[in-house]
Design a protein around this motif. Structure first.
Motif, PDB file in Angstrom:
ATOM      1  N   SER A  73     -10.219  57.281  79.162  1.00 39.97           N
ATOM      2  CA  SER A  73      -9.988  58.647  79.647  1.00 39.97           C
ATOM      3  C   SER A  73      -8.517  58.811  80.043  1.00 39.97           C
ATOM      4  N   TYR A  74      -7.951  59.945  79.630  1.00 43.04           N
ATOM      5  CA  TYR A  74      -6.601  60.339  80.011  1.00 43.04           C
ATOM      6  C   TYR A  74      -6.741  61.623  80.833  1.00 43.04           C
ATOM      7  N   VAL A  75      -6.495  61.527  82.149  1.00 42.53           N
ATOM      8  CA  VAL A  75      -6.815  62.616  83.069  1.00 42.53           C
ATOM      9  C   VAL A  75      -5.528  63.237  83.611  1.00 42.53           C
ATOM     10  N   TYR A  76      -5.463  64.574  83.533  1.00 46.68           N
ATOM     11  CA  TYR A  76      -4.384  65.340  84.157  1.00 46.68           C
ATOM     12  C   TYR A  76      -4.973  66.099  85.340  1.00 46.68           C
ATOM     13  N   TYR A  77      -4.218  66.175  86.434  1.00 49.70           N
ATOM     14  CA  TYR A  77      -4.565  67.045  87.562  1.00 49.70           C
ATOM     15  C   TYR A  77      -3.646  68.258  87.495  1.00 49.70           C
ATOM     16  N   LEU A  78      -4.236  69.435  87.262  1.00 48.73           N
ATOM     17  CA  LEU A  78      -3.472  70.659  87.063  1.00 48.73           C
ATOM     18  C   LEU A  78      -3.777  71.659  88.173  1.00 48.73           C
ATOM     19  N   GLN A  79      -2.869  72.617  88.333  1.00 52.08           N
ATOM     20  CA  GLN A  79      -3.067  73.711  89.287  1.00 52.08           C
ATOM     21  C   GLN A  79      -2.667  75.024  88.618  1.00 52.08           C
ATOM     22  N   ALA A  80      -3.564  76.029  88.744  1.00 50.93           N
ATOM     23  CA  ALA A  80      -3.302  77.351  88.165  1.00 50.93           C
ATOM     24  C   ALA A  80      -2.467  78.171  89.139  1.00 50.93           C
ATOM     25  N   VAL A 120       1.570  70.799  86.590  1.00 53.26           N
ATOM     26  CA  VAL A 120       1.043  69.446  86.420  1.00 53.26           C
ATOM     27  C   VAL A 120       1.285  68.671  87.713  1.00 53.26           C
ATOM     28  N   LEU A 121       0.217  68.378  88.429  1.00 51.72           N
ATOM     29  CA  LEU A 121       0.318  67.643  89.682  1.00 51.72           C
ATOM     30  C   LEU A 121       0.397  66.145  89.447  1.00 51.72           C
ATOM     31  N   SER A 122      -0.343  65.657  88.425  1.00 46.82           N
ATOM     32  CA  SER A 122      -0.363  64.231  88.141  1.00 46.82           C
ATOM     33  C   SER A 122      -0.921  64.029  86.745  1.00 46.82           C
ATOM     34  N   GLY A 123      -0.479  62.963  86.082  1.00 47.12           N
ATOM     35  CA  GLY A 123      -1.058  62.624  84.800  1.00 47.12           C
ATOM     36  C   GLY A 123      -0.023  62.309  83.742  1.00 47.12           C
ATOM     37  N   PRO A 124      -0.508  61.677  82.651  1.00 40.82           N
ATOM     38  CA  PRO A 124      -1.911  61.296  82.475  1.00 40.82           C
ATOM     39  C   PRO A 124      -2.265  60.017  83.229  1.00 40.82           C
ATOM     40  N   ASN A 125      -3.391  60.041  83.943  1.00 43.63           N
ATOM     41  CA  ASN A 125      -3.923  58.870  84.622  1.00 43.63           C
ATOM     42  C   ASN A 125      -4.982  58.244  83.717  1.00 43.63           C
ATOM     43  N   ILE A 126      -4.763  56.997  83.329  1.00 51.03           N
ATOM     44  CA  ILE A 126      -5.576  56.349  82.296  1.00 51.03           C
ATOM     45  C   ILE A 126      -6.601  55.438  82.953  1.00 51.03           C
ATOM     46  N   VAL A 131      -3.902  50.834  82.225  1.00 56.96           N
ATOM     47  CA  VAL A 131      -4.396  50.695  80.854  1.00 56.96           C
ATOM     48  C   VAL A 131      -5.012  49.319  80.693  1.00 56.96           C
ATOM     49  N   LYS A 132      -6.233  49.255  80.171  1.00 58.49           N
ATOM     50  CA  LYS A 132      -6.953  47.984  80.025  1.00 58.49           C
ATOM     51  C   LYS A 132      -7.350  47.782  78.568  1.00 58.49           C
ATOM     52  N   ARG A 133      -7.202  46.548  78.119  1.00 59.22           N
ATOM     53  CA  ARG A 133      -7.727  46.218  76.789  1.00 59.22           C
ATOM     54  C   ARG A 133      -9.227  46.007  76.892  1.00 59.22           C
ATOM     55  N   VAL A 134      -9.887  45.911  75.752  1.00 59.54           N
ATOM     56  CA  VAL A 134     -11.333  45.659  75.745  1.00 59.54           C
ATOM     57  C   VAL A 134     -11.594  44.285  76.327  1.00 59.54           C
ATOM     58  N   ARG A 135     -12.440  44.229  77.284  1.00 58.64           N
ATOM     59  CA  ARG A 135     -12.652  42.988  78.036  1.00 58.64           C
ATOM     60  C   ARG A 135     -13.675  42.108  77.352  1.00 58.64           C
ATOM     61  N   ASP A 136     -13.326  40.808  77.227  1.00 59.20           N
ATOM     62  CA  ASP A 136     -14.247  39.817  76.691  1.00 59.20           C
ATOM     63  C   ASP A 136     -15.196  39.390  77.801  1.00 59.20           C
ATOM     64  N   PRO A 137     -16.495  39.594  77.649  1.00 60.17           N
ATOM     65  CA  PRO A 137     -17.431  39.288  78.742  1.00 60.17           C
ATOM     66  C   PRO A 137     -17.622  37.806  78.984  1.00 60.17           C
ATOM     67  N   PHE A 138     -17.103  36.965  78.049  1.00 56.30           N
ATOM     68  CA  PHE A 138     -17.350  35.527  78.190  1.00 56.30           C
ATOM     69  C   PHE A 138     -16.126  34.760  78.674  1.00 56.30           C
ATOM     70  N   GLN A 145      -9.245  69.344  86.788  1.00 49.71           N
ATOM     71  CA  GLN A 145      -8.941  68.212  85.926  1.00 49.71           C
ATOM     72  C   GLN A 145      -9.003  68.619  84.455  1.00 49.71           C
ATOM     73  N   LEU A 146      -8.066  68.103  83.688  1.00 55.88           N
ATOM     74  CA  LEU A 146      -8.077  68.200  82.227  1.00 55.88           C
ATOM     75  C   LEU A 146      -8.234  66.774  81.719  1.00 55.88           C
ATOM     76  N   THR A 147      -9.340  66.479  81.010  1.00 52.47           N
ATOM     77  CA  THR A 147      -9.687  65.112  80.634  1.00 52.47           C
ATOM     78  C   THR A 147      -9.750  64.983  79.119  1.00 52.47           C
ATOM     79  N   TYR A 148      -9.058  63.978  78.580  1.00 55.21           N
ATOM     80  CA  TYR A 148      -9.135  63.607  77.164  1.00 55.21           C
ATOM     81  C   TYR A 148      -9.859  62.274  77.084  1.00 55.21           C
ATOM     82  N   THR A 149     -10.928  62.209  76.297  1.00 57.52           N
ATOM     83  CA  THR A 149     -11.775  61.019  76.227  1.00 57.52           C
ATOM     84  C   THR A 149     -11.833  60.504  74.791  1.00 57.52           C
TER      85      THR A 149
END
Length: 621
Positions: free
Chosen positions: A88-95, A62-68, A262-269, A40-44
């Motif tokens: 997190s933006y996640v890539y699944y890679l293979q060497a 690149v097998l998959s991505g970016p998975n958010i 992709v999710k916006r910031v959730r309002d807890p109320f 995995q290659l992860t951007y946070t």
């Protein structure tokens, strides 16, 4: 209304207390991987709502991505609210190539400002990267055993491993090799295990029933819980001494990976409870190419000291039993000698024992009966040699004890087995009778004696004119030319077929419709048995596989957009393209949407058949 009013007042009082933090955008991945590893290659980022700018990823597949995915938490301390957001933006890679490669920074556009992550440098090596990293970081630690080092996890959720029972066997000693697949909470299917039976330098026997389904087992590796399954277990017998490498085996499978939208910031109320990311998971099928670790076997030569004369290469633990069916007989009566070698080891490689028959006995090739069984511990059982002999003169004869020498790897010594000596009393028979009396085996091999005078041939005899010769006649040259012409035609056909088989794209293109119809036939069987999920899976496999074979595109490279693009480039009508995509969407929806009516299966099945036929005709036009 009171609750809403109270919540609004609390938000007005609390919002000024939000703690603002500095924007952080980082990249992370494993520093050391092996050729064939998936990682995995992860951007946070600690902010949401930004626009992600993907990096240029080269030298990796690149097998998959970016998975958010997005997560957030809130803390209220003394009237002050602290908010924590992680995207997190996640890539699944293979060497796939050895070397040291650098992945450039990714970008993030947030509120009009540009942010860059750090660059990632990854080293790709041959062999087991996890074992190499462990050796580099623990040079002063105690060295683990060979079997323990094999069980190091690559850090992936799905991986393939090779295990051997003995890394230092003697030449001819039995070694058990096992290939196991591991998965951690990742469903896998469509397992295609390649070149499992290829072991250069070894004589191999499969120990598993190929018709038996894989039985999952729970295992803990590096503190993680895995489900494992044995794909292949075989008994190997090294045929030469020295260093022999069991090369890596390859496996293709489909893994179902969970991603989040992709999710916006959730309002807890005020946000709905079901807007939580926990309830918005999605799954994506990713085609994986796994490769096991290579294992080096150091085969020791058999010791020269103490080697018996006539030793034929038997290695293991054996017993020898001999018997004859008759010791008092007449001339031309047959004798059957049975030698049974039983035990465990390289039974199938044991040569026929030497039997020194008296010179007055006529002997024949022995009949060999194998009664072998395989288990997880290897090959065992018995091997029986049945010898047939016929005495041609009267007298008292003795058959010397028959010997079998073998090497026992447990005691590391040579051992010798012997049968008892056999005594035969042969009396004179009726010399006028040229027949032979036999007991049980190889009756068709016995030669009759006393028939040296044959009858003159009678009946119709074909005669030819005197002075006529086939040589130098027209028929002579025709008979010579016909084989040559047939040979030339055969060579031309063989070369043409080889040329066609080398063109993989052409072969796949020609077989595309046939393979699709085969999958549709399976789907029809599932439809009859009302197996809805299996039906839609086979329909999707038929449609996607048809496009993959027809255009020579890997399944991982197909999408709705690429389908439209490739079909349009081949002059397929817009109506057919739209109908094709509609059927694919209906299948995907029916597979993952519960409660879909089973009555649509017949409609989708008929549409799929007509659609493939229509596209095939448009492509040929």
């Amino acid at each position: 209304m009171k609750r809403l009013l109270l919540s609004a007042i609390m938000m007005i009082l609390i919002i000024p207390g939000f703690a603002a933090g500095e924007v952080q955008f980082t990249a992370s991945a494993r520093k050391l991987v092996s050729v064939g590893d998936r990682f995995q290659l992860t951007y946070t980022a600690n902010v949401s709502g930004g626009k992600f700018k993907a990096p240029s990823i080269e030298n990796f597949r690149v097998l998959s991505g970016p998975n958010i995915s997005t997560s957030q938490s809130y803390q209220v301390i003394n009237g002050r609210m602290t908010q924590s957001v992680s995207v997190s933006y996640v890539y699944y890679l293979q060497a796939y190539a050895e070397g040291t490669f650098k992945i450039p920074p990714a970008g993030l556009d947030h509120e009009g400002k540009e942010y860059q992550s750090n660059a990632v440098e990854i080293k790709v090596i041959q062999g087991n990267a996890q074992a190499s990293a462990a050796n580099a970081g623990n040079q002063g630690a105690q060295k683990a055993t060979a079997d323990q080092s094999q069980q190091q996890s690559t850090g992936d959720d799905v991986f393939l491993r090779t295990y051997v029972s003995n890394r230092n066997p003697y030449q001819g000693e039995q070694v058990i090799v096992t290939y196991k697949i591991y998965t951690a909470n990742v469903p896998i299917s469509e397992i295609d295990f390649q070149n499992s039976a290829s072991f250069p330098g070894f004589w191999a026997t499969n120990l598993l029933d190929t018709r038996q389904q894989i039985q999952p087992e729970e295992e803990v590796i590096d503190g993680r819980q895995f489900l494992s399954g044995t794909l292949y277990r075989g008994a190997l017998f090294p045929q030469k001494s020295g260093s022999i490498t069991i090369g890596p085996k390859k496996l293709n499978c489909t893994a179902q990976i969970r991603t989040e939208g992709v999710k916006r910031v959730r309002d807890p109320f005020f946000d709905s409870f079901f807007d939580d990311p926990f309830f918005n998971n999605r799954y994506k099928n990713v085609r994986l190419e796994l490769e096991s670790n290579a294992v080096n076997i150091n085969v020791k030569p058999l010791p020269v000291e103490g080697k018996p004369a006539g030793y034929s290469g038997a290695v293991g633990s054996f017993s020898l039993k001999g018997s004859v069916d008759n010791t008092e007989l007449k001339v031309n009566d047959a004798i059957t000698l049975k030698l049974e070698i039983s035990g465990s080891g390289n039974l199938e490689l044991i040569n026929t024992p030497d039997v020194n028959w008296p010179p007055d006995f006529e002997t024949y090739e022995p009949k060999v009966i194998n009664n072998l069984s395989t288990s997880n511990s290897g090959v065992s059982g018995s091997r029986t040699f049945e010898f047939l002999a016929i005495p041609r003169s009267a007298g008292d004869f003795t058959l010397d004890p028959i010997e079998l020498s073998y090497f026992d790897p447990r005691s590391e010594t040579y051992k010798k087995l012997k049968t008892e000596a056999f005594h035969f009393k042969v009396e004179k028979g009726d010399q006028s009778n040229g027949t032979v009396s036999y007991s049980s085996v190889a009756q068709e091999d016995i030669m009759y004696i006393g028939q040296d005078i044959r009858y003159i041939k009678t009946g119709n005899i074909v005669l030819s004119s005197r002075g006529y010769y086939l040589f130098n006649s027209a028929l002579f040259y025709i008979l010579i030319a016909v084989p040559i012409v047939l040979l030339l035609i055969t060579i031309i056909i063989i070369k043409s077929n080889r040329k066609k088989r080398r063109n993989v794209a052409l072969v796949r293109n020609r077989k595309a419709t046939r393979v699709a119809r085969k999958n549709l036939k399976k789907a029809k069987e599932f439809m009859r048995s009302q197996q809805q999920e299996e039906f839609y899976t086979e329909i999707s496999r038929a449609l996607w596989g048809y496009l993959s074979d027809k255009f020579n595109i890997p399944l991982s490279g197909l999408s709705m957009d690429s389908v439209s693009k490739h079909l349009a480039s081949r002059q397929v009508s817009d109506d057919s393209i739209a109908k094709f995509i509609e059927v694919l969407n209906n299948c995907e929806f029916a597979r993952f949407a519960p409660g879909e009516s089973k009555g649509r299966m017949n409609e989708i099945y008929n549409e799929s058949i007509l659609l493939i036929s229509k596209i095939e005709s448009e492509l040929k036009a």
